[in-house]
Design an enzyme around this catalytic site. Structure first.
Site, PDB file in Angstrom:
ATOM      1  N   HIS A  32       0.779  -1.242   0.000  1.00 50.59           N
ATOM      2  CA  HIS A  32       0.000   0.000   0.000  1.00 50.59           C
ATOM      3  C   HIS A  32       0.813   1.296   0.000  1.00 50.59           C
ATOM      4  O   HIS A  32       0.292   2.328  -0.395  1.00 50.59           O
ATOM      5  CB  HIS A  32      -0.955   0.073   1.200  1.00 50.59           C
ATOM      6  CG  HIS A  32      -1.808  -1.117   1.401  1.00 50.59           C
ATOM      7  ND1 HIS A  32      -2.594  -1.661   0.387  1.00 50.59           N
ATOM      8  CD2 HIS A  32      -2.015  -1.896   2.503  1.00 50.59           C
ATOM      9  CE1 HIS A  32      -3.245  -2.702   0.872  1.00 50.59           C
ATOM     10  NE2 HIS A  32      -2.917  -2.878   2.138  1.00 50.59           N
TER      11      HIS A  32
ATOM     12  N   ASP B   3       3.941  -8.143   0.993  1.00 45.17           N
ATOM     13  CA  ASP B   3       4.452  -8.990   2.071  1.00 45.17           C
ATOM     14  C   ASP B   3       3.568 -10.194   2.373  1.00 45.17           C
ATOM     15  O   ASP B   3       4.066 -11.299   2.618  1.00 45.17           O
ATOM     16  CB  ASP B   3       4.695  -8.166   3.338  1.00 45.17           C
ATOM     17  CG  ASP B   3       3.530  -7.266   3.726  1.00 45.17           C
ATOM     18  OD1 ASP B   3       2.458  -7.353   3.098  1.00 45.17           O
ATOM     19  OD2 ASP B   3       3.702  -6.462   4.665  1.00 45.17           O
TER      20      ASP B   3
END
Length: 471
Positions: free
Chosen positions: A72, A230
């Protein structure tokens, strides 16, 4: 021996692992810290990556490398490829108002949320890049005017490793693109209309490449994999399969499942992300996870091991003491201005052991709420795999089955994100239809009887939380 490198550029640090491409055996590794804060100059990530690579013995002898990174984060570049302003990270909540604006602009309420869910699989919250772009356009028009391209942390590092040869060389993957708010996992296409709605004009965005395609090359000519976010990298790292639910306790808490079909939850609880293999990764995220344990240990003046011993010495349910762990606001539920609270404090529960137990249970209950949301969207939970730094706590491992109501598998501690990136790098050079199978150690199973009281009293306390006033 053919070597591959995997990078995990997380919120708190950068880890590099060098592994045997055939077996996954760890050969060497390195690590360097990142600065604190919810906005960071990307140069700090680059400096940490160089330090971690150096500690890992360099990349001159690797046959491929790949980068996993925090999702993000908004990295804005000008026409010359220079960073315009410090990157806003996933845990920066200043764009909460922008998220509400964007939902309102597509119809508001359930109509607006449904429109976003159908368009990109997720409803905007402050974490998503699309909301940060709106915040930038509204609050820093001079900086916004300089922006020519927007990318994510892992995109930027991959681009730098590959020589930063112009904005048209930016690359990303499905997993990380699916967390921007302007790329659709269902169609595999960007939604430039939504990006332009947020920012006011079009921008260069990274090209989305396939799971095992090249995104560039290192100075030694070795290919760079596409990298990923991730969570998708962690799923690769633990070898998750359809039907597996992974609960990751890191800086953030995440509950996600490998799925064969995209999700679109209009409530916003479940983000309909893509994974790094061509499948999908419906995910629930919380802002508060391992740092809840850190905060509790700090308040008690003990280390994490002692915190775990204290927690295990208290009864299940902590005698009615409940911690609602919204220490940094919260993303799921979407309460960016909420604060944490402790309920049920009595003379009997005013002990370090009860407080430690309440902190562990509160953190796990917030994650269990996420698992409920995932199951409500049709996810299958054949097994729960517990990973992340917080999973190293003996209290977390032993209390988790009581909260989740099922056995919990805990793999051997490792750098799952970096390992997943390394596995992707091996996939790039081995060119199969699926990532290579690496031998993994047998996970440890923790079983226990569910204690419904823990979640019942947590739910009662959770619903009493109020938000901080604005301004």
């Amino acid at each position: 021996m053919t070597l591959v490198a995997g990078v995990d550029s997380s919120t708190q640090s950068c880890k590099v692992v060098i592994r045997d491409a055939e077996t996954g055996t760890l050969v060497r590794s390195g690590r360097a810290g990142h600065p604190d804060g919810t906005e960071v100059d990307p140069q700090a990530w680059w400096d940490a990556l160089q330090a971690a690579i150096g500690e890992a013995g360099g990349l001159d002898d690797v046959a491929a490398a790949s980068v996993g990174g925090q999702q993000h984060g908004m990295v804005c570049l000008d026409e010359g490829g220079q960073v315009v302003r410090p990157a806003l990270l996933w845990n920066d909540t200043r764009s909460a108002g922008a998220a509400l604006e964007l939902i309102e602009e597509l119809g508001g309420g359930e109509v607006g949320r449904q429109a976003w869910a159908e368009a990109v699989g997720s409803v905007p919250v402050a974490s998503f890049t699309v909301t940060k772009l709106r915040w930038l356009a509204r609050n820093e028009p001079e900086n916004a005017g300089r922006v020519a391209a927007v990318c994510l942390p892992h995109d930027w590092l991959t681009w730098r490793l590959g020589g930063a040869a112009g904005l048209d060389a930016l690359r990303t993957d499905r997993g990380d693109a699916s967390g921007t708010g302007y790329w659709s996992p269902a169609t595999g296409e960007y939604r430039p209309d939504l990006l332009e709605r947020a920012f006011g004009r079009s921008l260069v965005v990274p090209a989305v490449v396939g799971p095992a395609e090249r995104a560039g090359q290192l100075p030694n000519g070795a290919p760079l994999g596409p990298g990923t976010g991730d969570n998708a990298a962690a799923a690769l790292g633990v070898g998750a399969l359809p039907g597996d639910v992974i609960v990751s306790i890191g800086t953030s808490g995440t509950v996600f499942s490998v799925a064969d079909a995209p999700a679109a939850d209009s409530s916003g609880a479940v983000a309909g992300f893509a994974d790094a293999t061509g499948r999908f990764l419906p995910l629930v995220a919380t802002l508060n996870a391992a740092r809840v344990l850190d905060a509790a240990a700090s308040m008690l003046g003990v280390g994490l091991d002692e915190l775990a011993k204290l927690a295990l010495s208290a009864p299940a349910g902590a005698g009615g003491l409940v911690m609602v762990p919204y220490l940094e606001g919260e993303r799921t539920p979407n309460r960016p201005r909420a604060t944490g609270a402790v309920h049920g404090l009595t003379l009997r529960t005013s002990t370090p052991a009860h407080f430690a137990r309440a902190a562990v249970e509160g953190m796990l209950c917030a994650l269990a709420d996420g698992l409920d949301a995932l199951l409500a969207q049709g996810a299958t939970a054949n097994r729960v795999i517990l990973v992340g730094g917080g999973a190293r706590s003996e209290a977390v491992r032993r209390i988790a089955p009581e909260v989740f109501g099922c056995p919990v598998l805990v793999p051997e501690p490792g750098e799952y994100v970096a390992d997943g990136a390394a596995r992707q790098a091996a996939w790039v050079i081995q060119s199969g239809s699926q990532p290579p199978t690496w031998s993994a150690s047998q996970p440890q199973e923790y079983a226990g009887t569910a204690v419904p009281q823990i979640r019942e009293q947590y739910a009662g306390a959770r619903d009493l939380i109020t938000d901080r006033p604005t301004g």
